[in-house]
Design a protein around this motif. Structure first.
Motif, PDB file in Angstrom:
ATOM      1  N   HIS A   1       0.836  -1.205   0.000  1.00 26.71           N
ATOM      2  CA  HIS A   1       0.000   0.000   0.000  1.00 26.71           C
ATOM      3  C   HIS A   1       0.871   1.256   0.000  1.00 26.71           C
ATOM      4  O   HIS A   1       0.604   2.215  -0.726  1.00 26.71           O
ATOM      5  CB  HIS A   1      -0.923   0.012   1.221  1.00 26.71           C
ATOM      6  CG  HIS A   1      -1.851  -1.160   1.268  1.00 26.71           C
ATOM      7  ND1 HIS A   1      -2.845  -1.353   0.335  1.00 26.71           N
ATOM      8  CD2 HIS A   1      -1.920  -2.207   2.118  1.00 26.71           C
ATOM      9  CE1 HIS A   1      -3.494  -2.470   0.613  1.00 26.71           C
ATOM     10  NE2 HIS A   1      -2.952  -3.008   1.692  1.00 26.71           N
TER      11      HIS A   1
ATOM     12  N   ARG B   1       2.314   1.681  -3.484  1.00 25.89           N
ATOM     13  CA  ARG B   1       1.352   2.159  -4.486  1.00 25.89           C
ATOM     14  C   ARG B   1       1.018   3.633  -4.281  1.00 25.89           C
ATOM     15  O   ARG B   1       1.043   4.429  -5.221  1.00 25.89           O
ATOM     16  CB  ARG B   1       0.067   1.319  -4.416  1.00 25.89           C
ATOM     17  CG  ARG B   1      -0.967   1.711  -5.458  1.00 25.89           C
ATOM     18  CD  ARG B   1      -2.211   0.835  -5.407  1.00 25.89           C
ATOM     19  NE  ARG B   1      -2.938   0.934  -4.160  1.00 25.89           N
ATOM     20  CZ  ARG B   1      -2.993  -0.025  -3.243  1.00 25.89           C
ATOM     21  NH1 ARG B   1      -2.373  -1.161  -3.429  1.00 25.89           N
ATOM     22  NH2 ARG B   1      -3.679   0.145  -2.123  1.00 25.89           N
TER      23      ARG B   1
ATOM     24  N   ILE C   1      -0.483   3.348   4.819  1.00 19.77           N
ATOM     25  CA  ILE C   1      -1.063   1.995   4.754  1.00 19.77           C
ATOM     26  C   ILE C   1      -2.594   2.079   4.809  1.00 19.77           C
ATOM     27  O   ILE C   1      -3.302   1.488   3.989  1.00 19.77           O
ATOM     28  CB  ILE C   1      -0.517   1.109   5.903  1.00 19.77           C
ATOM     29  CG1 ILE C   1       0.963   0.793   5.665  1.00 19.77           C
ATOM     30  CG2 ILE C   1      -1.326  -0.191   6.013  1.00 19.77           C
ATOM     31  CD1 ILE C   1       1.680   0.141   6.838  1.00 19.77           C
TER      32      ILE C   1
ATOM     33  N   GLY D   1      -3.976   3.521   1.626  1.00 14.93           N
ATOM     34  CA  GLY D   1      -3.972   2.529   0.544  1.00 14.93           C
ATOM     35  C   GLY D   1      -5.050   1.471   0.721  1.00 14.93           C
ATOM     36  O   GLY D   1      -5.587   0.946  -0.248  1.00 14.93           O
ATOM     37  N   ARG D   2      -5.367   1.151   1.965  1.00 16.40           N
ATOM     38  CA  ARG D   2      -6.399   0.131   2.210  1.00 16.40           C
ATOM     39  C   ARG D   2      -7.805   0.681   1.998  1.00 16.40           C
ATOM     40  O   ARG D   2      -8.686  -0.014   1.529  1.00 16.40           O
ATOM     41  CB  ARG D   2      -6.309  -0.365   3.657  1.00 16.40           C
ATOM     42  CG  ARG D   2      -5.183  -1.341   3.892  1.00 16.40           C
ATOM     43  CD  ARG D   2      -5.172  -1.789   5.338  1.00 16.40           C
ATOM     44  NE  ARG D   2      -4.126  -2.762   5.583  1.00 16.40           N
ATOM     45  CZ  ARG D   2      -3.778  -3.185   6.783  1.00 16.40           C
ATOM     46  NH1 ARG D   2      -4.398  -2.717   7.848  1.00 16.40           N
ATOM     47  NH2 ARG D   2      -2.825  -4.066   6.929  1.00 16.40           N
TER      48      ARG D   2
ATOM     49  N   LYS E   1      -7.058   2.748  -3.091  1.00 15.33           N
ATOM     50  CA  LYS E   1      -7.020   1.312  -3.355  1.00 15.33           C
ATOM     51  C   LYS E   1      -6.516   1.085  -4.779  1.00 15.33           C
ATOM     52  O   LYS E   1      -6.328   2.054  -5.520  1.00 15.33           O
ATOM     53  CB  LYS E   1      -8.435   0.744  -3.224  1.00 15.33           C
ATOM     54  CG  LYS E   1      -9.052   0.915  -1.861  1.00 15.33           C
ATOM     55  CD  LYS E   1     -10.462   0.365  -1.886  1.00 15.33           C
ATOM     56  CE  LYS E   1     -11.117   0.524  -0.535  1.00 15.33           C
ATOM     57  NZ  LYS E   1     -12.380  -0.184  -0.446  1.00 15.33           N
TER      58      LYS E   1
END
Ligand code: SF4
Length: 214
Positions: free
Chosen positions: A145, A148, A185, A188-189, A193
């Motif tokens: 994450h 990205r 994190i 990203g979660r 996404k």
């Protein structure tokens, strides 16, 4: 200037925006000490924190310390941790980790990166999670994450976790490392996404990906 073309001030702005969007970012794994966090993080490879928490609630009833896990029957551990997947390998890693911690570190989780990396099933991300959340030391865990989101925002062009860790820790205040990692994190979660929910994101004004889509 960072590898992604960002200035140091940009990184601090992004840190502030991420912290505002995710004020309660932190580890979602359940643990009481550094050893339990180490176990939970090893179990989390290719699984979810929710599933790991379900498993560790059972596992820690009987095997909450390295001394207890060290003497455990491997089959029993495999049976308990089966729901997280890769249970045979993970059970082997956990009992060996417990043995090394008991035999070589007197039952205490080591606090140096190089010592943690000697443990089976422990990579740099896991070691940083344990250092940061388990031992309250400066650490910057980088997972998929973080990779990205950093690439999308333009914080870093690097595609290797260790390179991103080195780049961001070279410009951020060490006291902000863990919070930045936790925020990235969670971002990203929940928001950035694989299919990003830019409409819910506070970073649109400083995100290269968003700029390019406009
Ligand atoms: S604006 Fe979109 S792509 Fe950029 S960080 Fe936010 S969610 Fe991700």
């Amino acid at each position: 200037m960072l590898n992604g073309g960002r200035k140091v001030q940009d990184v601090n702005t992004i840190f502030r925006l991420l912290s505002a969007q995710h004020p309660n970012a932190g580890s979602e794994l359940e643990f009481n000490d550094a050893f339990q966090l180490l176990v939970a993080t090893v179990l989390s490879a290719q699984s979810t924190d929710k599933r790991v928490n379900q498993v560790t609630r059972v596992l820690f009833r009987s095997f909450s310390t390295s001394a207890l896990l060290h003497t455990a029957n491997a089959r029993e551990i495999e049976k308990i941790i089966r729901p997280v997947g890769l249970h045979k390998n993970k059970a082997r890693s956990l009992t060996e980790i417990a043995r090394i911690i008991e035999d070589e570190y007197g039952g205490t989780v080591p606090s140096k990166m190089e010592d943690l990396l000697r443990l089976p099933g422990v990579g740099r991300k896991t070691a940083n999670v344990v250092l940061g959340h388990g031992l309250k030391l400066h650490a910057f865990p980088v997972d998929r994450h973080v990779l990205r989101v950093c690439n999308r925002i333009g914080l870093s062009e690097h595609t290797k976790a260790h390179s991103i860790e080195l780049e961001l820790t070279s410009v951020l205040d060490p006291n902000s490392w863990l919070q930045m990692s936790d925020s990235l994190i969670i971002h990203g979660r929940r928001i950035c996404k694989p299919r990003p929910h830019c409409g819910k994101c506070r970073l649109t004004l400083c995100c290269r990906y968003f700029d390019e889509q406009a």
